[in-house]
Structure formats: C-alpha cells, structure tokens
Motif scaffolding. Structure first.
Motif, PDB file in Angstrom:
ATOM      1  N   VAL A 100      41.204  41.844  43.006  1.00 32.84           N
ATOM      2  CA  VAL A 100      41.771  43.189  42.838  1.00 32.84           C
ATOM      3  C   VAL A 100      41.191  43.860  41.597  1.00 32.84           C
ATOM      4  CG1 VAL A 100      43.880  44.477  42.305  1.00 32.84           C
ATOM      5  CG2 VAL A 100      43.914  42.704  44.084  1.00 32.84           C
ATOM      6  N   LEU A 101      41.129  43.124  40.488  1.00 35.36           N
ATOM      7  CA  LEU A 101      40.564  43.680  39.255  1.00 35.36           C
ATOM      8  C   LEU A 101      39.106  44.087  39.461  1.00 35.36           C
ATOM      9  CD1 LEU A 101      42.010  41.266  36.528  1.00 35.36           C
ATOM     10  CD2 LEU A 101      42.663  43.637  36.945  1.00 35.36           C
ATOM     11  N   MET A 102      38.366  43.261  40.184  1.00 35.84           N
ATOM     12  CA  MET A 102      36.966  43.580  40.461  1.00 35.84           C
ATOM     13  C   MET A 102      36.852  44.864  41.277  1.00 35.84           C
ATOM     14  SD  MET A 102      35.465  39.771  41.340  1.00 35.84           S
ATOM     15  CE  MET A 102      33.789  40.318  41.608  1.00 35.84           C
ATOM     16  N   LEU A 103      37.673  44.971  42.315  1.00 37.60           N
ATOM     17  CA  LEU A 103      37.597  46.152  43.168  1.00 37.60           C
ATOM     18  C   LEU A 103      38.057  47.398  42.424  1.00 37.60           C
ATOM     19  CD1 LEU A 103      36.787  47.149  45.915  1.00 37.60           C
ATOM     20  CD2 LEU A 103      39.072  46.615  46.765  1.00 37.60           C
ATOM     21  N   CYS A 104      39.047  47.266  41.570  1.00 36.49           N
ATOM     22  CA  CYS A 104      39.479  48.410  40.746  1.00 36.49           C
ATOM     23  C   CYS A 104      38.347  48.865  39.819  1.00 36.49           C
ATOM     24  CB  CYS A 104      40.721  48.037  39.930  1.00 36.49           C
ATOM     25  SG  CYS A 104      42.241  47.919  40.906  1.00 36.49           S
ATOM     26  N   ALA A 105      37.446  47.932  39.469  1.00 31.74           N
ATOM     27  CA  ALA A 105      36.276  48.272  38.656  1.00 31.74           C
ATOM     28  C   ALA A 105      35.114  48.732  39.520  1.00 31.74           C
ATOM     29  CB  ALA A 105      35.856  47.063  37.821  1.00 31.74           C
ATOM     30  N   GLY A 106      35.337  48.791  40.852  1.00 31.20           N
ATOM     31  CA  GLY A 106      34.319  49.291  41.763  1.00 31.20           C
ATOM     32  C   GLY A 106      33.324  48.256  42.247  1.00 31.20           C
ATOM     33  N   ILE A 107      33.667  46.971  42.119  1.00 33.83           N
ATOM     34  CA  ILE A 107      32.712  45.910  42.447  1.00 33.83           C
ATOM     35  C   ILE A 107      33.314  44.915  43.439  1.00 33.83           C
ATOM     36  CG2 ILE A 107      31.484  43.909  41.494  1.00 33.83           C
ATOM     37  CD1 ILE A 107      31.069  45.502  38.932  1.00 33.83           C
ATOM     38  N   VAL A 108      32.483  44.491  44.398  1.00 33.47           N
ATOM     39  CA  VAL A 108      32.811  43.390  45.301  1.00 33.47           C
ATOM     40  C   VAL A 108      31.833  42.260  45.009  1.00 33.47           C
ATOM     41  CG1 VAL A 108      32.893  42.620  47.705  1.00 33.47           C
ATOM     42  CG2 VAL A 108      33.709  44.910  47.096  1.00 33.47           C
ATOM     43  N   HIS A 109      32.335  41.048  44.844  1.00 33.80           N
ATOM     44  CA  HIS A 109      31.471  39.909  44.504  1.00 33.80           C
ATOM     45  C   HIS A 109      30.391  39.713  45.552  1.00 33.80           C
ATOM     46  CE1 HIS A 109      30.127  35.765  43.936  1.00 33.80           C
ATOM     47  NE2 HIS A 109      30.663  35.782  42.729  1.00 33.80           N
ATOM     48  N   GLY A 110      30.780  39.615  46.818  1.00 30.75           N
ATOM     49  CA  GLY A 110      29.812  39.517  47.903  1.00 30.75           C
ATOM     50  C   GLY A 110      29.435  38.116  48.322  1.00 30.75           C
ATOM     51  N   ASP A 111      29.752  37.114  47.496  1.00 30.51           N
ATOM     52  CA  ASP A 111      29.413  35.732  47.857  1.00 30.51           C
ATOM     53  C   ASP A 111      30.421  34.770  47.241  1.00 30.51           C
ATOM     54  OD1 ASP A 111      27.828  33.761  49.121  1.00 30.51           O
ATOM     55  OD2 ASP A 111      26.696  33.402  47.286  1.00 30.51           O
ATOM     56  N   LEU A 112      31.670  35.184  47.166  1.00 28.17           N
ATOM     57  CA  LEU A 112      32.691  34.408  46.474  1.00 28.17           C
ATOM     58  C   LEU A 112      33.143  33.234  47.343  1.00 28.17           C
ATOM     59  CD1 LEU A 112      34.397  34.315  43.882  1.00 28.17           C
ATOM     60  CD2 LEU A 112      36.129  35.672  45.080  1.00 28.17           C
ATOM     61  N   SER A 113      33.197  32.052  46.737  1.00 29.17           N
ATOM     62  CA  SER A 113      33.667  30.858  47.438  1.00 29.17           C
ATOM     63  C   SER A 113      34.028  29.807  46.398  1.00 29.17           C
ATOM     64  CB  SER A 113      32.591  30.312  48.380  1.00 29.17           C
ATOM     65  OG  SER A 113      31.564  29.669  47.642  1.00 29.17           O
ATOM     66  N   GLU A 114      34.466  28.651  46.871  1.00 22.73           N
ATOM     67  CA  GLU A 114      34.835  27.558  45.974  1.00 22.73           C
ATOM     68  C   GLU A 114      33.634  27.004  45.212  1.00 22.73           C
ATOM     69  OE1 GLU A 114      34.345  25.710  50.148  1.00 22.73           O
ATOM     70  OE2 GLU A 114      35.026  27.597  49.248  1.00 22.73           O
ATOM     71  N   PHE A 115      32.417  27.378  45.638  1.00 20.52           N
ATOM     72  CA  PHE A 115      31.218  26.853  45.001  1.00 20.52           C
ATOM     73  C   PHE A 115      30.775  27.674  43.791  1.00 20.52           C
ATOM     74  CE2 PHE A 115      31.001  25.535  49.476  1.00 20.52           C
ATOM     75  CZ  PHE A 115      30.958  24.152  49.297  1.00 20.52           C
ATOM     76  N   ASN A 116      31.274  28.901  43.629  1.00 20.55           N
ATOM     77  CA  ASN A 116      30.914  29.692  42.449  1.00 20.55           C
ATOM     78  C   ASN A 116      32.153  30.150  41.687  1.00 20.55           C
ATOM     79  OD1 ASN A 116      31.670  31.776  44.231  1.00 20.55           O
ATOM     80  ND2 ASN A 116      29.521  32.132  44.795  1.00 20.55           N
ATOM     81  N   ILE A 117      33.108  29.232  41.614  1.00 18.50           N
ATOM     82  CA  ILE A 117      34.292  29.399  40.768  1.00 18.50           C
ATOM     83  C   ILE A 117      34.420  28.137  39.937  1.00 18.50           C
ATOM     84  CG2 ILE A 117      36.805  29.639  40.723  1.00 18.50           C
ATOM     85  CD1 ILE A 117      36.546  31.043  43.487  1.00 18.50           C
ATOM     86  N   LEU A 118      34.507  28.295  38.624  1.00 23.79           N
ATOM     87  CA  LEU A 118      34.690  27.160  37.726  1.00 23.79           C
ATOM     88  C   LEU A 118      36.134  27.108  37.267  1.00 23.79           C
ATOM     89  CD1 LEU A 118      31.455  27.524  35.536  1.00 23.79           C
ATOM     90  CD2 LEU A 118      31.752  26.242  37.665  1.00 23.79           C
ATOM     91  N   LEU A 119      36.572  25.910  36.893  1.00 30.15           N
ATOM     92  CA  LEU A 119      37.949  25.723  36.435  1.00 30.15           C
ATOM     93  C   LEU A 119      37.964  25.085  35.054  1.00 30.15           C
ATOM     94  CD1 LEU A 119      39.946  24.330  39.519  1.00 30.15           C
ATOM     95  CD2 LEU A 119      40.146  26.586  38.473  1.00 30.15           C
ATOM     96  N   ASN A 120      38.656  25.731  34.122  1.00 30.94           N
ATOM     97  CA  ASN A 120      38.957  25.080  32.849  1.00 30.94           C
ATOM     98  C   ASN A 120      40.449  25.231  32.559  1.00 30.94           C
ATOM     99  OD1 ASN A 120      39.265  27.722  31.947  1.00 30.94           O
ATOM    100  ND2 ASN A 120      37.361  27.742  30.772  1.00 30.94           N
ATOM    101  N   GLU A 121      40.858  24.900  31.352  1.00 30.37           N
ATOM    102  CA  GLU A 121      42.284  24.897  31.050  1.00 30.37           C
ATOM    103  C   GLU A 121      42.923  26.284  31.163  1.00 30.37           C
ATOM    104  OE1 GLU A 121      40.477  21.283  29.408  1.00 30.37           O
ATOM    105  OE2 GLU A 121      39.950  23.416  29.355  1.00 30.37           O
ATOM    106  N   GLN A 122      42.135  27.337  31.052  1.00 38.13           N
ATOM    107  CA  GLN A 122      42.669  28.696  31.156  1.00 38.13           C
ATOM    108  C   GLN A 122      42.764  29.184  32.607  1.00 38.13           C
ATOM    109  OE1 GLN A 122      40.227  27.949  28.599  1.00 38.13           O
ATOM    110  NE2 GLN A 122      42.124  27.567  27.473  1.00 38.13           N
ATOM    111  N   GLY A 123      42.156  28.446  33.538  1.00 39.07           N
ATOM    112  CA  GLY A 123      42.211  28.849  34.935  1.00 39.07           C
ATOM    113  C   GLY A 123      40.831  29.058  35.525  1.00 39.07           C
ATOM    114  N   PRO A 124      40.740  29.737  36.665  1.00 41.51           N
ATOM    115  CA  PRO A 124      39.451  29.939  37.336  1.00 41.51           C
ATOM    116  C   PRO A 124      38.579  30.973  36.646  1.00 41.51           C
ATOM    117  CG  PRO A 124      41.213  30.992  38.571  1.00 41.51           C
ATOM    118  CD  PRO A 124      41.875  30.251  37.455  1.00 41.51           C
TER     119      PRO A 124
END
Length: 283
Positions: A157-181
C-alpha cells in the motif's frame, strides 16, 4: 577474495575498500558483500542484457522516461546508443525507486550510489551482524505468517501510494531481520500511473504473498487484497492508513460486450498506427 573487474572501478574511485564475499547470483545481478571504511555494505553488479535470464524487460520499461528526445528515439530504434540508454534506465530505476520508497516509509535497503552498472547500498543484516535471510528460508508459525503478511500488504500500500508497483515481489526478494520484512530487488519497479500492466503486476505481487503465506495460514488463501487495493487506488481513496478487509464485492451488473469489443478494436488501431509510425522512422 579477488575483486571482480567491474567492482575494481569503485575501489579505484574510493567508493569502497574491499570485496569480502559473493552473497548471491540471480537472474539480473550478482551481489557482493563489501567494506566501505568501517561499514559493511553490499554491491549489486547488474548483468549485461544478454546475460540476464529476466526476459520481460519491455513490459516493465513502459512509462519510464529518459533525459531527452534523442535518447528516446535511440531506444525505440534499438541502436547501440539506444541499448546503452536502456541499460542505464533499467539500472537507475532501482536507485530511483529505493530513494522514493524510503522517503515513503517503505522498508527497503538504503542506496548510496550507482556507478558503472554497480549499485552500492546498505546490507540488510540481523542484530548479530549476519546477512538477513530470505523469507523463503525461514520457518514460520501460523501467527508469524499472519503478522508478516499484514506488514507486507501495508508495504505494498505504501509503495502504491508513492506511485510504484514492485512488479516481481515474492518470498525470494524479501529479507527478514528483527525489525521485520525488508523488500529488495527493484529494477523492474513500474510507475503505477504510467504503465498499462501495473494492475496485473500488483495483483501478481499480492497473489505471490498470499500463496506463500497461506501455506502457514490457510485462511489467507481466500483473501483478495490485490483487487481491493487497486480499486481504492483507481478511485483515489487509497491512503497509507487505509483499513483493508481483503474482501471485494462481486459486480452485479452484466458485462457490456459491445464496449469491450470497441476497446479491443481501438487498441488494435492504436497498435497498427504505432507500428506504421516506427516503420516511417526506420525508413
């Protein structure tokens, strides 16, 4: 390790001090862990167009702009100079998206510079200094899946509000640390208002999240966040704090077949006109 030739240019320019290790090699780039003074960062070295296995670049370039009309014409004709411009646009898209999304509050790595086809940015790491794992490599509980899914939908939602769509979002290009994704890999990011395929890309991004997280939280399989988010966006009602339900009411009115046929015919005529225009330019 031995410094790759293209990264040596950054060392020579004083942008980094040494290459520590190769982190990964993907369909569009190879990423290295590097040292810049007392900071550990990563250097994303984009592959040449002929080496990339990502074959749908044209769909993602729609709506992207270049500095002047000469560059635009060269890109259309596919000249050597035009191909060079296409590569610059492709690479700069990620840098531009990272800066814009960071300003919008999206959790992405902080970029520093893009030089000679190499993007230097912060390394996403855990509190103990280790490279943050990909979402795909982490075992999730039911509760964790629900939390991370909700957080990532909010990031979309934040991305789209900024006018951007990721276009290739999946579990393979999301990292996880203690703060979240943390969302990574954005050279294919598209302008939501300037790309005719943006809606389909958003649906696919959100469906990828749904399909992955529903393995751990099956109730997510029935949600329709992609359609809900896009409908709100098109209506001008999407805000960063918009409360979503994941439910979309089905349209009750019958499809206007005549209107659909007219749209198809208009698109066909426009495509023919564009082809004729390009033929005239070529000749």
């Amino acid at each position: 390790m031995k410094t790759p030739k293209r990264l040596q240019a950054l060392v020579d320019e004083g942008m980094m001090d040494e290459v520590l290790s190769q982190l990964m090699s993907g369909k569009e780039a190879t990423v290295y862990v590097v040292r810049c003074g007392d900071q550990i960062r990563c250097a994303k070295m984009y592959k040449e167009a002929g080496q990339r296995s990502f074959k749908q670049a044209a769909a993602y370039q729609e709506g992207r702009t270049v500095k002047n009309s000469r560059q635009a014409r060269a890109m259309q004709k596919g000249s050597k100079y035009g191909r060079k411009m296409q590569e610059e646009v492709w690479q700069n898209a990620e840098v531009d998206a990272l800066y814009k999304l960071a300003d919008a509050g999206v959790r992405v790595p902080k970029p520093h510079i893009c030089f000679e086809g190499v993007l230097l940015m912060d390394l996403v790491s855990t509190e103990d200094g280790q490279v943050a794992p990909r979402l795909n490599d982490v075992n999730l509980s039911h509760a964790q899946a629900l939390v991370y899914h909700e957080e990532l939908i909010q990031q979309v939602v934040l991305m789209l509000c900024a006018g951007i769509v990721h276009g290739d979002l999946s579990e393979f290009n999301i990292l996880l640390n203690e703060q979240g994704p943390v969302i990574i890999d954005l050279p294919q990011a598209v302008n939501a208002a300037g790309n005719m395929g943006a809606a389909a890309m958003l649906y696919r991004d959100v469906d990828n999240l749904k399909n992955y997280f529903s393995q751990f939280a099956p109730e997510l399989a029935l949600t329709q966040y992609g359609k809900e988010i896009w409908q709100l966006y098109v209506a001008g009602l999407l805000r960063p704090d918009t409360v979503l339900t994941g439910i979309v009411a089905e349209a009750k009115r019958p499809v206007d077949v005549h209107a659909v046929i007219e749209e198809i015919e208009l698109a066909r005529l426009e495509a023919e006109a564009e082809l004729q225009r390009r033929l005239i330019q070529t000749n």
